[in-house]
Design a protein around this motif. Structure first.
Motif, PDB file in Angstrom:
ATOM      1  N   CYS A  75     -24.465  62.197  82.057  1.00 23.57           N
ATOM      2  CA  CYS A  75     -25.304  62.913  83.020  1.00 23.57           C
ATOM      3  C   CYS A  75     -26.413  63.663  82.326  1.00 23.57           C
ATOM      4  O   CYS A  75     -27.554  63.687  82.798  1.00 23.57           O
TER       5      CYS A  75
ATOM      6  N   ILE B 216     -25.760  67.106  92.347  1.00 26.16           N
ATOM      7  CA  ILE B 216     -26.499  66.517  91.221  1.00 26.16           C
ATOM      8  C   ILE B 216     -27.089  65.175  91.634  1.00 26.16           C
ATOM      9  O   ILE B 216     -28.243  64.867  91.338  1.00 26.16           O
ATOM     10  N   ALA B 217     -26.267  64.375  92.308  1.00 19.79           N
ATOM     11  CA  ALA B 217     -26.764  63.065  92.717  1.00 19.79           C
ATOM     12  C   ALA B 217     -27.696  63.164  93.911  1.00 19.79           C
ATOM     13  O   ALA B 217     -28.639  62.382  94.036  1.00 19.79           O
TER      14      ALA B 217
ATOM     15  N   THR C  38     -31.194  54.396  80.078  1.00 18.81           N
ATOM     16  CA  THR C  38     -30.102  54.627  81.008  1.00 18.81           C
ATOM     17  C   THR C  38     -29.452  53.375  81.579  1.00 18.81           C
ATOM     18  O   THR C  38     -28.295  53.095  81.299  1.00 18.81           O
TER      19      THR C  38
ATOM     20  N   LEU D  48     -26.829  58.322  88.670  1.00 18.40           N
ATOM     21  CA  LEU D  48     -25.889  59.450  88.665  1.00 18.40           C
ATOM     22  C   LEU D  48     -24.611  59.085  89.419  1.00 18.40           C
ATOM     23  O   LEU D  48     -23.511  59.462  88.997  1.00 18.40           O
TER      24      LEU D  48
ATOM     25  N   THR E  75     -26.481  69.997  85.991  1.00 16.80           N
ATOM     26  CA  THR E  75     -25.625  69.290  85.032  1.00 16.80           C
ATOM     27  C   THR E  75     -25.289  70.186  83.852  1.00 16.80           C
ATOM     28  O   THR E  75     -24.140  70.222  83.393  1.00 16.80           O
TER      29      THR E  75
ATOM     30  N   THR F 144     -30.139  62.815  83.335  1.00 11.83           N
ATOM     31  CA  THR F 144     -31.015  63.795  83.971  1.00 11.83           C
ATOM     32  C   THR F 144     -32.048  64.325  82.987  1.00 11.83           C
ATOM     33  O   THR F 144     -33.216  64.498  83.338  1.00 11.83           O
TER      34      THR F 144
END
Lengths: 639, 105, 520
Positions: free
Chosen positions: A88, A7-8, A257, A127, A45, A92
């Motif tokens: 997350c 994901i990161a 964020t 992330l 995610t 995202t």
């Protein structure tokens, strides 16, 4: 590769590709890489989220050991639990949307690829921040987003004001980060580990615990870190200046964020905070104060983006207050709804700026509702959500915060009033902005009027999604009263319940809750009404009464002198110290003493000694005989 | 003869020391080159006197024999010294020792 | 690794052979020859570095040749936990520096190249020496090529700069000589024969007054070498006037000699005095950190700014060493590596700029527009200095501050006063100042409007490649320091045990019991 690391890593790949060769690729490809990778991260995610929702078991992944020496072990570990899942998804999801928006917004910019590279870099670090399992990994993300923010605020680096704003953001963040690091050190010494699970478990134990002072100290130090990142009083001064960056950046980083990272930190360490009532009280009051002051400062702003910036400060103040009241999940819920409507507001403002070719001053706007109807509608939806008008999203989250301000264990009338006043002011300044921008007579300069046009598809589609979110997201977290009356579930709170227990509310009658709800809505509507009377479309020249005179407007207009203090006192002091005291005083003096003066001393001693060299033979003869005499005498003495 | 405080040998050594000191003083203080050379000779004479006195006191002839060595050395020295003096005076045009301080530091 | 190769000797010998070869062979081959020699040393050092572990037999890398047996002076070179990092650093810096200054006028002159090689040999000799007098010989020997480099190839003020550098450092080294001789005499007194072998000298039991003498003398020598406030007056002059390669080497490698001296000599020879003197040394370190940082805030001259930042970062190293805590000592050793590479990179980039603009480089601005590649590299090194996580600067500073803080808390809890704790807090404020001056520097040199951009040629790909190795090292230490930290573990435990005044890391319940219930 492990799923969490993936994901990161996806945005990181985007950064590397676009950063290194992006300027040579066609814009379409750059945009595709930059948007698809975060979208893939979002899909991943979602998959992890569904897995978590199914099993309820958090996912841990230890990638490698960062440091392992006797007495200190820190791993590079990632952790996916309910809090991380929520964060997350927001990062995202909203992140991908803003990436798509940026395609249209930045299309004609010279450094298209560089922008997307930085944006992907930001996503990567964010992330890492939310997925980190211990304070060190979190700090990697924490500082990393600070770097990305610095790079993006100063994106148009040819303008010295913008780079100054970026520098200011980084340095003020650093002040907070120092507090964070000291807090981390203290945590390490008290708990013996920097892992979140260990920390929360340690403080939850009923056994041997450190004294209240130590726990409060840890809480306050970490709060300072949170204040720096989340732009709370007194470290909020960087956020209004950060509006120098491109508007999507303001939406993503400075609304949805990065600035919420502080709230995330507080929620993560809820075990620690719950054990320190003093720290919680400080957190709550800092949040309340920020909410209030931020709202007041927004009232005096003419720059549309700055209004939204102060609004963000104020709203995050509410989130922080919620955490301070023990209602961590409520704070997170407001974080989620705020991400939608604040991003919607910023991007809507971006559409306006896009139409007006960069004009940000509301005094040069007006009557844009007819020219930009689509933008107006989405902006209005988001604005209503911000003001907390039911059934928009903001109502559910903000109202719950106000309710907790009243009813929670360390809630009080003062906190509730502060929150209420902030809400009223929010409605006022928000609709002031709406009316000044979209209604009334047009004050737009001639040469810009002709080119006013609605935003392209990439931008407008995102506005629609965000507006829908602002409308609908609220329903996943209805307040307690509605849950009881209407027998609906609150999936959001239920999801977070295993990790964030709801605030220990005393049992208040539902009637109180509904009454307070009604008061809040009325106050918001009153705010809108007052904005209507002063700035509405019927008012002849809405700005005719500006600028207000008087002490309070003066203080507020100057931002309560925080900037003046920091610039005039601290920065000036450091400059004075650096130049006069050290450079000209101490450093020059030291160099003079050690280099020049010592050379002079040797030279002087040398002149003394050269006096022995008279050049006169007789003197030398005398020296010879003197030496001889001394030698003979010494020999005679020691024979 | 009544006992003197200082017997003749002590007197002569004292005389030798005084003469030596006078010569030394002259060497160091006097500015005229020739006078310095003369004072050197005075010092040498004082040394000879000391030698002879000690020889007489010890009733030996060794010290007396030194007289010859000293005078021979002195004569050679004077010869060379005069040559140097002449050259020096030719170079500088004066007998002043204090004037020659080219090596002053 | 065949024992007969005596790799430590080769590390020293190759540059010397190269220097001699340069003087014999034609001029046009000189540059390539020196690069060859330096790369050979780098390859060898990498091999040693990767092969070395706390568990390896030190005799594998040892080289011991008796020189003056009656005086106990041997040509004894060896690898141990103290010098393994610095070996890598020195071996890495030289080829990088030469590669970055490949096209400059100086690097075509054989004298310059020979001096660099001799400097490398002396530097490696200092780090590898296991005999105290040999150590001192190399310590002094380093001054000569560096002094000549500044004197012959430096800027406008090179004469005063070379003088200041040489004489100031020499003055400190004289004190070191006094300590060396005192230790040798002490060895004679205790064991009956002269010996300067470090293993033997470490085993001597020195009484406190002797320890104090030795400690003060070595500390003064090292304080001048690092440098530390207030013995730093030669720093701005020398770093400013030296040719870019020499500045990079001075800041990157020579300053580490001072820290190395503290680590290898001052601390082990004064096991009682050093922990007692630690509070004062810590304040000296904090003074350096803050002094350098505050001065750098308003410094207009880019090279002097980087010089002051170097002063500041050396303070962290000394702070870590005198915290007598395992984490802090590890952090100090990593900071030696990190800072060496980062500051060398900065000086090299400034040097490349100077090469393109001449002395007008002081007013250069808007580099991000004129030379974007150079700007990116500069920014990367700036971020390392700012201690951004994922770079080595963060790892080092984090460990140092954590160790100092832990030790300070423990000392405060044990009742010995809050001095170290306050010092650690002040040092943490260095993070803010570091960000302020470094980013101010970046803004001044990189970011401005395009009409003020100079007409400089950007870096070619070939000119960027030498920076790959330092950046790789920076990222490696930033992301995965655990892989190399085991090499220095022996040193850290050894020093901490020797001090052993306060426990290395207080167990959490112990601290809890100290604090809970007392309601501080």
């Amino acid at each position: 590769m492990s799923a969490l690391a993936l994901i990161a890593a996806l945005p990181l790949c985007g950064f590397i590709v676009n950063g290194v060769i992006g300027s040579r690729l066609p814009k379409g490809l750059v945009a595709a890489i930059a948007c698809v990778l975060p979208a893939l991260a979002f899909i991943e995610t979602c998959r992890m989220f569904l897995q978590l929702a199914d099993t309820g078991a958090p996912i841990t992944e230890t990638l490698f050991t960062w440091v392992a020496i006797p007495g200190l072990t820190i791993d590079a570990a990632l952790y996916f639990d309910q809090i991380a899942a929520v964060m997350c998804l927001v990062v995202t999801g909203v992140g991908t949307l803003i990436h798509i928006y940026s395609i249209g917004y930045m299309f004609h910019d010279r450094s298209f690829a560089r922008y997307f590279a930085y944006l992907n870099l930001f996503l990567f670090f964010m992330l890492v921040l939310v997925l980190g399992k211990n304070l060190v990994v979190l700090f990697v993300g924490w500082e990393g987003v600070g770097l990305a923010s610095y790079l993006l605020i100063g994106f148009w680096f040819e303008d010295r004001e913008k780079t100054a704003a970026g520098l200011k953001a980084f340095v003020v963040n650093r002040v907070g980060d120092t507090g964070f690091i000291l807090g981390a050190f203290l945590v390490y010494n008290v708990v013996g580990s920097l892992d979140f699970q260990d920390i929360n478990a340690f403080f939850a134990l009923a056994g041997d615990r450190p004294s209240a002072a130590v726990t409060t100290a840890v809480g306050v130090l970490l709060l300072i870190g949170a204040c720096g990142k989340s732009a709370q009083i007194p470290l909020h001064v960087w956020l209004p200046d950060a509006m120098a960056g491109p508007t999507p950046v303001s939406a993503l980083i400075h609304a949805a964020t990065m600035v919420t990272a502080g709230v995330y930190l507080l929620a993560r360490l809820n075990g620690l905070y719950l054990e320190s009532p003093a720290a919680m009280a400080i957190v709550a009051w800092v949040g309340a104060l920020t909410a209030l002051l931020g709202a007041t400062m927004a009232v005096t702003q003419f720059n549309l983006k700055k209004v939204l910036a102060y609004s963000t400060i104020s709203q995050i103040g509410l989130m922080v207050m919620a955490c301070g009241l023990g209602a961590f999940s409520v704070g997170l819920f407001h974080l989620v709804t705020h991400a939608f409507f604040k991003a919607g507001l910023f991007l809507g403002a971006g559409a306006v700026l896009h139409a007006l070719q960069g004009e940000e001053d509301m005094r040069k706007m007006g009557a844009l509702a007819k020219k930009l109807p689509f933008t107006f509608v989405t902006f209005l939806v988001a604005a209503l959500a911000l003001c907390g008008i039911p059934p928009f999203a903001g109502f559910f989250s903000k109202d719950e915060i106000l309710w907790n301000a009243w009813s929670a264990a360390n809630g009080s009338l003062g906190l509730w009033l502060a929150g209420l006043t902030a809400s009223g002011l929010t409605a006022f300044y928000m609709f002031r902005a709406v009316f000044l921008t979209f209604f009334g007579a047009s004050r737009v300069p001639e040469k810009l009027i002709a080119h006013v046009h609605e935003p392209p598809l990439s931008m407008s589609s995102v506005l629609v999604v965000l507006a829908l979110g602002s409308l609908l997201v609220g329903f996943i977290g209805p307040p307690n009263a509605w849950v009881e009356i209407a027998h609906v579930s609150a999936p959001f709170y239920d999801f977070l319940a295993p990790v964030l227990p709801p605030a220990g509310e005393e049992h208040h009658p539902i009637g109180t809750e509904l009454a307070l709800m009604a008061i809040a809505v009325l106050v918001a509507l009153a705010g809108i009404y007052f904005a209507w009377t002063r700035f509405g479309p019927r008012v002849a020249y809405p700005l005719a009464r500006e600028p207000s005179r008087g002490f309070v407007p003066w203080v507020v207009g100057r931002g309560f002198f925080f900037d003046a203090f920091y610039d005039g006192v601290i920065v000036r002091f450091m400059d004075w110290l650096s130049e006069s005291v050290l450079a000209r005083g101490l450093e020059a003096g030291l160099a003079k003493i050690t280099l020049a003066k010592s050379a002079d001393a040797v030279r002087y001693a040398s002149t003394l000694f050269t006096r022995l060299q008279t050049g006169n033979v007789q003197t030398y003869a005398f020296y010879v005989l003197l030496g001889l005499a001394l030698t003979l005498w010494w020999g005679a003495m020691h024979a | 003869m009544r006992r003197r405080k200082v017997d003749k040998y002590q007197f002569l050594i004292g005389l030798a020391v005084a003469t030596f000191a006078a010569g030394l003083l002259g060497v160091v203080i006097r500015r005229n080159l020739l006078v310095v050379v003369m004072c050197l000779e005075i010092m040498l004479n004082a040394v000879v006197l000391a030698f002879v006195t000690f020889a007489a006191r010890a009733q030996t002839l060794d010290g007396v024999a030194m007289t010859f060595f000293v005078y021979v050395a002195a004569s050679c020295e004077v010869a060379l010294a005069m040559a140097i003096v002449v050259l020096l005076v030719k170079r500088r045009g004066s007998l002043d020792l204090a004037a020659g301080d080219e090596l002053k530091g | 690794m065949p024992e007969s190769w005596a790799p430590s000797l080769l590390c020293l010998g190759l540059p010397l052979v190269g220097a001699i070869a340069i003087s014999l062979l034609p001029d046009r081959m000189a540059r390539s020859l020196s690069m060859l020699a330096m790369l050979a040393v780098l390859a060898l050092s990498l091999q040693i570095f990767l092969a070395y572990d706390a568990a390896t037999d030190p005799a594998l890398f040892d080289f011991n040749l008796p020189w003056m047996p009656s005086l106990g002076i041997n040509l004894h070179l060896g690898i141990d936990g103290f010098n393994i990092y610095l070996l890598l650093l020195s071996a890495l810096l030289f080829p990088v520096v030469l590669a970055c200054t490949w096209t400059s006028a100086e690097s075509r002159r054989p004298l310059y190249l020979a001096l660099m090689l001799i400097l490398e040999a002396s530097l490696l000799g200092t780090f590898l020496a296991q005999n105290l007098l040999l150590f001192f010989v190399f310590w002094e020997a380093v001054l000569i090529p560096m002094g000549v480099l500044i004197l012959v190839f430096g800027g406008g003020q090179r004469r005063p700069a070379a003088m200041a550098f040489f004489l100031y450092t020499l003055a400190g080294s004289v004190l070191l000589l006094a300590a060396v001789i005192a230790l040798g005499a002490e060895c004679l007194r205790q064991t009956g024969s002269w010996s300067f072998e470090l293993t033997i000298l470490y085993g001597l039991r020195l009484d406190p007054s002797m320890q104090l003498l030795v400690f003060v003398a070595i500390m003064l020598a090292c304080a001048v070498k690092c440098p530390l406030v207030p013995f730093h007056s030669w720093l701005p002059l020398a770093y400013n006037e030296a040719p870019p390669a020499a500045s990079a080497l001075m800041a990157g490698a020579l300053s580490k000699m001072g820290a190395f001296g503290i680590l290898k000599l001052a601390l082990p020879f004064a096991p009682d005095v050093a922990p007692a003197a630690a509070p004062y040394m810590v304040w000296l370190a904090v003074a350096s950190i803050l002094y350098g940082a505050i001065l750098a805030l308003r410094e207009e001259n880019y090279k002097r700014l980087v010089a002051y930042s170097s002063l500041s970062h050396m303070g962290y190293i000394v702070l870590g060493l005198f915290s007598f805590q395992q984490t802090a000592i590890h952090g100090s050793m990593l900071q030696m590596l990190s800072h060496g590479v980062a500051v060398a990179g900065l000086f090299l980039l400034l040097g490349m700029l100077e090469q393109r603009c001449g002395s007008a480089y002081r007013q250069v601005t808007a580099l991000a527009i004129a030379a974007p590649r150079l700007a990116v590299l500069l920014m990367l090194f700036v971020l390392t200095s700012v201690a951004l996580p994922l770079t080595s600067g963060f790892t080092a500073e984090f460990l140092i501050l954590l160790g100092a803080f832990t030790q300070g808390l423990a000392a405060w809890g044990a009742g010995s006063g809050a001095g170290l704790l306050i010092a650690a807090l002040l040092a943490s404020s260095g993070m803010i100042l570091g960000a302020a001056y470094m980013l101010r520097f970046a803004r001044a040199i990189l970011f401005d409007s395009s009409d003020r951009a100079p007409a400089v040629r950007d870096l070619r790909l070939g000119e960027m490649t030498p920076f790959a190795a330092p950046l790789l090292l920076i990222l490696w230490i930033g992301i995965a320091p655990g892989t190399i930290m085991s090499k220095a573990q022996g040193v850290a435990s050894q020093l901490v045990q020797a001090a052993a005044t306060v426990e290395p890391r207080p167990a959490a319940p112990a601290i809890a019991s100290v604090w809970s219930g007392h309601g501080k």
